[in-house]
Write a protein that holds these residues in place. Structure first.
Motif, PDB file in Angstrom:
ATOM      1  N   LEU A  30      47.901 -14.945  34.955  1.00  0.00           N
ATOM      2  CA  LEU A  30      49.250 -14.853  34.384  1.00  0.00           C
ATOM      3  C   LEU A  30      49.950 -16.206  34.410  1.00  0.00           C
ATOM      4  O   LEU A  30      50.636 -16.580  33.448  1.00  0.00           O
ATOM      5  CB  LEU A  30      50.070 -13.790  35.137  1.00  0.00           C
ATOM      6  CG  LEU A  30      49.570 -12.347  34.996  1.00  0.00           C
ATOM      7  CD1 LEU A  30      50.357 -11.424  35.919  1.00  0.00           C
ATOM      8  CD2 LEU A  30      49.633 -11.873  33.550  1.00  0.00           C
ATOM      9  N   TRP A  31      49.779 -16.967  35.478  1.00  0.00           N
ATOM     10  CA  TRP A  31      50.368 -18.304  35.575  1.00  0.00           C
ATOM     11  C   TRP A  31      49.791 -19.219  34.502  1.00  0.00           C
ATOM     12  O   TRP A  31      50.531 -19.898  33.788  1.00  0.00           O
ATOM     13  CB  TRP A  31      50.126 -18.876  36.963  1.00  0.00           C
ATOM     14  CG  TRP A  31      50.611 -20.278  37.125  1.00  0.00           C
ATOM     15  CD1 TRP A  31      49.878 -21.421  36.999  1.00  0.00           C
ATOM     16  CD2 TRP A  31      51.947 -20.709  37.395  1.00  0.00           C
ATOM     17  NE1 TRP A  31      50.663 -22.528  37.202  1.00  0.00           N
ATOM     18  CE2 TRP A  31      51.948 -22.112  37.442  1.00  0.00           C
ATOM     19  CE3 TRP A  31      53.142 -20.028  37.609  1.00  0.00           C
ATOM     20  CZ2 TRP A  31      53.092 -22.857  37.700  1.00  0.00           C
ATOM     21  CZ3 TRP A  31      54.280 -20.770  37.864  1.00  0.00           C
ATOM     22  CH2 TRP A  31      54.249 -22.164  37.908  1.00  0.00           C
ATOM     23  N   ALA A  32      48.480 -19.241  34.398  1.00  0.00           N
ATOM     24  CA  ALA A  32      47.830 -20.118  33.419  1.00  0.00           C
ATOM     25  C   ALA A  32      48.231 -19.738  31.998  1.00  0.00           C
ATOM     26  O   ALA A  32      48.483 -20.621  31.161  1.00  0.00           O
ATOM     27  CB  ALA A  32      46.312 -20.056  33.590  1.00  0.00           C
ATOM     28  N   SER A  33      48.311 -18.453  31.720  1.00  0.00           N
ATOM     29  CA  SER A  33      48.699 -18.007  30.373  1.00  0.00           C
ATOM     30  C   SER A  33      50.148 -18.365  30.075  1.00  0.00           C
ATOM     31  O   SER A  33      50.479 -18.741  28.948  1.00  0.00           O
ATOM     32  CB  SER A  33      48.504 -16.494  30.245  1.00  0.00           C
ATOM     33  OG  SER A  33      47.135 -16.169  30.341  1.00  0.00           O
ATOM     34  N   ARG A  34      50.990 -18.263  31.073  1.00  0.00           N
ATOM     35  CA  ARG A  34      52.403 -18.600  30.882  1.00  0.00           C
ATOM     36  C   ARG A  34      52.576 -20.059  30.470  1.00  0.00           C
ATOM     37  O   ARG A  34      53.455 -20.381  29.665  1.00  0.00           O
ATOM     38  CB  ARG A  34      53.166 -18.334  32.180  1.00  0.00           C
ATOM     39  CG  ARG A  34      54.620 -18.732  32.091  1.00  0.00           C
ATOM     40  CD  ARG A  34      55.344 -18.458  33.374  1.00  0.00           C
ATOM     41  NE  ARG A  34      56.703 -18.956  33.281  1.00  0.00           N
ATOM     42  CZ  ARG A  34      57.471 -19.174  34.312  1.00  0.00           C
ATOM     43  NH1 ARG A  34      57.043 -18.910  35.525  1.00  0.00           N
ATOM     44  NH2 ARG A  34      58.686 -19.644  34.149  1.00  0.00           N
ATOM     45  N   TRP A  35      51.762 -20.943  31.020  1.00  0.00           N
ATOM     46  CA  TRP A  35      51.928 -22.361  30.775  1.00  0.00           C
ATOM     47  C   TRP A  35      50.931 -22.932  29.765  1.00  0.00           C
ATOM     48  O   TRP A  35      50.821 -24.145  29.635  1.00  0.00           O
ATOM     49  CB  TRP A  35      51.877 -23.131  32.094  1.00  0.00           C
ATOM     50  CG  TRP A  35      53.015 -22.718  32.987  1.00  0.00           C
ATOM     51  CD1 TRP A  35      52.946 -21.911  34.066  1.00  0.00           C
ATOM     52  CD2 TRP A  35      54.384 -23.053  32.820  1.00  0.00           C
ATOM     53  NE1 TRP A  35      54.194 -21.730  34.608  1.00  0.00           N
ATOM     54  CE2 TRP A  35      55.105 -22.423  33.858  1.00  0.00           C
ATOM     55  CE3 TRP A  35      55.102 -23.816  31.889  1.00  0.00           C
ATOM     56  CZ2 TRP A  35      56.487 -22.529  34.004  1.00  0.00           C
ATOM     57  CZ3 TRP A  35      56.482 -23.931  32.043  1.00  0.00           C
ATOM     58  CH2 TRP A  35      57.159 -23.296  33.084  1.00  0.00           C
ATOM     59  N   ALA A  36      50.218 -22.054  29.062  1.00  0.00           N
ATOM     60  CA  ALA A  36      49.319 -22.529  28.002  1.00  0.00           C
ATOM     61  C   ALA A  36      50.153 -23.227  26.933  1.00  0.00           C
ATOM     62  O   ALA A  36      51.297 -22.828  26.699  1.00  0.00           O
ATOM     63  CB  ALA A  36      48.546 -21.357  27.416  1.00  0.00           C
ATOM     64  N   PRO A  37      49.678 -24.274  26.346  1.00  0.00           N
ATOM     65  CA  PRO A  37      48.302 -24.767  26.307  1.00  0.00           C
ATOM     66  C   PRO A  37      47.971 -25.808  27.383  1.00  0.00           C
ATOM     67  O   PRO A  37      46.984 -26.524  27.258  1.00  0.00           O
ATOM     68  CB  PRO A  37      48.203 -25.393  24.924  1.00  0.00           C
ATOM     69  CG  PRO A  37      49.569 -25.954  24.693  1.00  0.00           C
ATOM     70  CD  PRO A  37      50.520 -24.976  25.366  1.00  0.00           C
ATOM     71  N   LEU A  38      48.768 -25.886  28.437  1.00  0.00           N
ATOM     72  CA  LEU A  38      48.434 -26.823  29.506  1.00  0.00           C
ATOM     73  C   LEU A  38      47.065 -26.466  30.085  1.00  0.00           C
ATOM     74  O   LEU A  38      46.661 -25.308  30.094  1.00  0.00           O
ATOM     75  CB  LEU A  38      49.503 -26.815  30.588  1.00  0.00           C
ATOM     76  CG  LEU A  38      50.894 -27.267  30.121  1.00  0.00           C
ATOM     77  CD1 LEU A  38      51.900 -27.111  31.247  1.00  0.00           C
ATOM     78  CD2 LEU A  38      50.855 -28.690  29.603  1.00  0.00           C
ATOM     79  N   GLU A  39      46.360 -27.427  30.588  1.00  0.00           N
ATOM     80  CA  GLU A  39      44.978 -27.275  31.047  1.00  0.00           C
ATOM     81  C   GLU A  39      44.908 -26.779  32.490  1.00  0.00           C
ATOM     82  O   GLU A  39      44.407 -27.469  33.376  1.00  0.00           O
ATOM     83  CB  GLU A  39      44.231 -28.611  30.899  1.00  0.00           C
ATOM     84  CG  GLU A  39      44.102 -29.097  29.466  1.00  0.00           C
ATOM     85  CD  GLU A  39      43.155 -28.232  28.638  1.00  0.00           C
ATOM     86  OE1 GLU A  39      42.239 -27.598  29.201  1.00  0.00           O
ATOM     87  OE2 GLU A  39      43.343 -28.187  27.414  1.00  0.00           O
ATOM     88  N   SER A  40      45.376 -25.581  32.722  1.00  0.00           N
ATOM     89  CA  SER A  40      45.347 -25.003  34.062  1.00  0.00           C
ATOM     90  C   SER A  40      43.931 -24.824  34.581  1.00  0.00           C
ATOM     91  O   SER A  40      43.699 -24.847  35.789  1.00  0.00           O
ATOM     92  CB  SER A  40      46.054 -23.646  34.076  1.00  0.00           C
ATOM     93  OG  SER A  40      47.412 -23.803  33.765  1.00  0.00           O
ATOM     94  N   ASP A  41      42.980 -24.645  33.680  1.00  0.00           N
ATOM     95  CA  ASP A  41      41.597 -24.445  34.115  1.00  0.00           C
ATOM     96  C   ASP A  41      40.988 -25.710  34.721  1.00  0.00           C
ATOM     97  O   ASP A  41      39.890 -25.669  35.263  1.00  0.00           O
ATOM     98  CB  ASP A  41      40.732 -23.902  32.991  1.00  0.00           C
ATOM     99  CG  ASP A  41      40.658 -24.812  31.785  1.00  0.00           C
ATOM    100  OD1 ASP A  41      41.446 -25.775  31.688  1.00  0.00           O
ATOM    101  OD2 ASP A  41      39.802 -24.547  30.925  1.00  0.00           O
ATOM    102  N   TYR A  42      41.720 -26.814  34.697  1.00  0.00           N
ATOM    103  CA  TYR A  42      41.287 -28.008  35.411  1.00  0.00           C
ATOM    104  C   TYR A  42      41.114 -27.675  36.903  1.00  0.00           C
ATOM    105  O   TYR A  42      40.271 -28.241  37.593  1.00  0.00           O
ATOM    106  CB  TYR A  42      42.310 -29.135  35.233  1.00  0.00           C
ATOM    107  CG  TYR A  42      42.058 -30.319  36.146  1.00  0.00           C
ATOM    108  CD1 TYR A  42      41.023 -31.215  35.890  1.00  0.00           C
ATOM    109  CD2 TYR A  42      42.837 -30.512  37.281  1.00  0.00           C
ATOM    110  CE1 TYR A  42      40.776 -32.278  36.745  1.00  0.00           C
ATOM    111  CE2 TYR A  42      42.605 -31.576  38.133  1.00  0.00           C
ATOM    112  CZ  TYR A  42      41.569 -32.459  37.858  1.00  0.00           C
ATOM    113  OH  TYR A  42      41.322 -33.515  38.717  1.00  0.00           O
ATOM    114  N   ALA A  43      41.906 -26.713  37.400  1.00  0.00           N
ATOM    115  CA  ALA A  43      41.845 -26.308  38.806  1.00  0.00           C
ATOM    116  C   ALA A  43      40.531 -25.620  39.156  1.00  0.00           C
ATOM    117  O   ALA A  43      40.127 -25.597  40.298  1.00  0.00           O
ATOM    118  CB  ALA A  43      43.003 -25.353  39.120  1.00  0.00           C
TER     119      ALA A  43
END
Length: 181
Positions: free
Chosen positions: A158-171
């Motif tokens: 939910l956090w990653a989707s909220r801040w897309a298109p930022l590259e949260s999957d870098y984590a």
């Protein structure tokens, strides 16, 4: 052979931790996050906590009581059906957490009264096979941890989707596929 006294003591300590961990993970969630699902067919945080609340008395504690009462067979349980019938997603998260805390406290009180060797007894599962009281204790703690993992994964998606298109999957790999993938 598993030492019933050691497992009972350790499981009781572990089971006592979940309410505090849930408070830490979910304490400041907003209403939208409580009810958001990380992917179609997955559960929102409020649904997971409702499941934990109901499994506390209708699965684990009920099955331990079957063992303690000398029963031979466990009742069937259908958590997916209950989630729909009881409309988990519409529940008030604060009330659900309070009910879970009360039910867990009652479960811990029950566990404190058990003569450990009574947990060696077993009963038949509805789908076949047997579970002892020791199996139930080990599974109960595992169930808690699996649902902590589920809540943490849900909140990460939910956090990653909220801040897309930022590259949260870098984590690292994020549980559940993002919407539209």
């Amino acid at each position: 052979m598993t030492d019933p006294s050691a497992l009972l003591a350790e499981a009781s300590r572990e089971l006592a931790r979940l309410p505090r961990l849930l408070d830490l993970l979910t304490g400041d969630l907003d209403e939208a996050t409580w009810r958001s699902r990380p992917a179609p067919g997955e559960w929102a945080p409020v649904e997971i906590v409702c499941h934990l609340r109901d499994e506390e008395t209708e699965d684990f504690t009920a099955r331990v009581r079957v063992i303690l009462d000398g029963g031979t067979r466990f009742a069937r349980n259908d958590p997916e059906r209950l989630a729909v019938e009881r409309r988990y997603r519409e529940a008030d998260p604060r009330e659900v957490l309070a009910a879970f805390r009360a039910r867990r406290a009652a479960s811990l009180e029950l566990l404190a009264t058990i003569v450990p060797d009574r947990l060696l007894a077993s009963a038949e599962r509805p789908g076949g096979g047997r579970l002892s009281g020791l199996d139930l204790l080990a599974a109960w703690v595992t169930h808690d941890r699996l649902h902590l993992h589920q809540i943490a994964g849900t909140l990460a998606r939910l956090w990653a989707s909220r801040w897309a298109p930022l590259e949260s999957d870098y984590a690292g790999p994020i549980p559940y596929a993002p919407p539209g993938v």
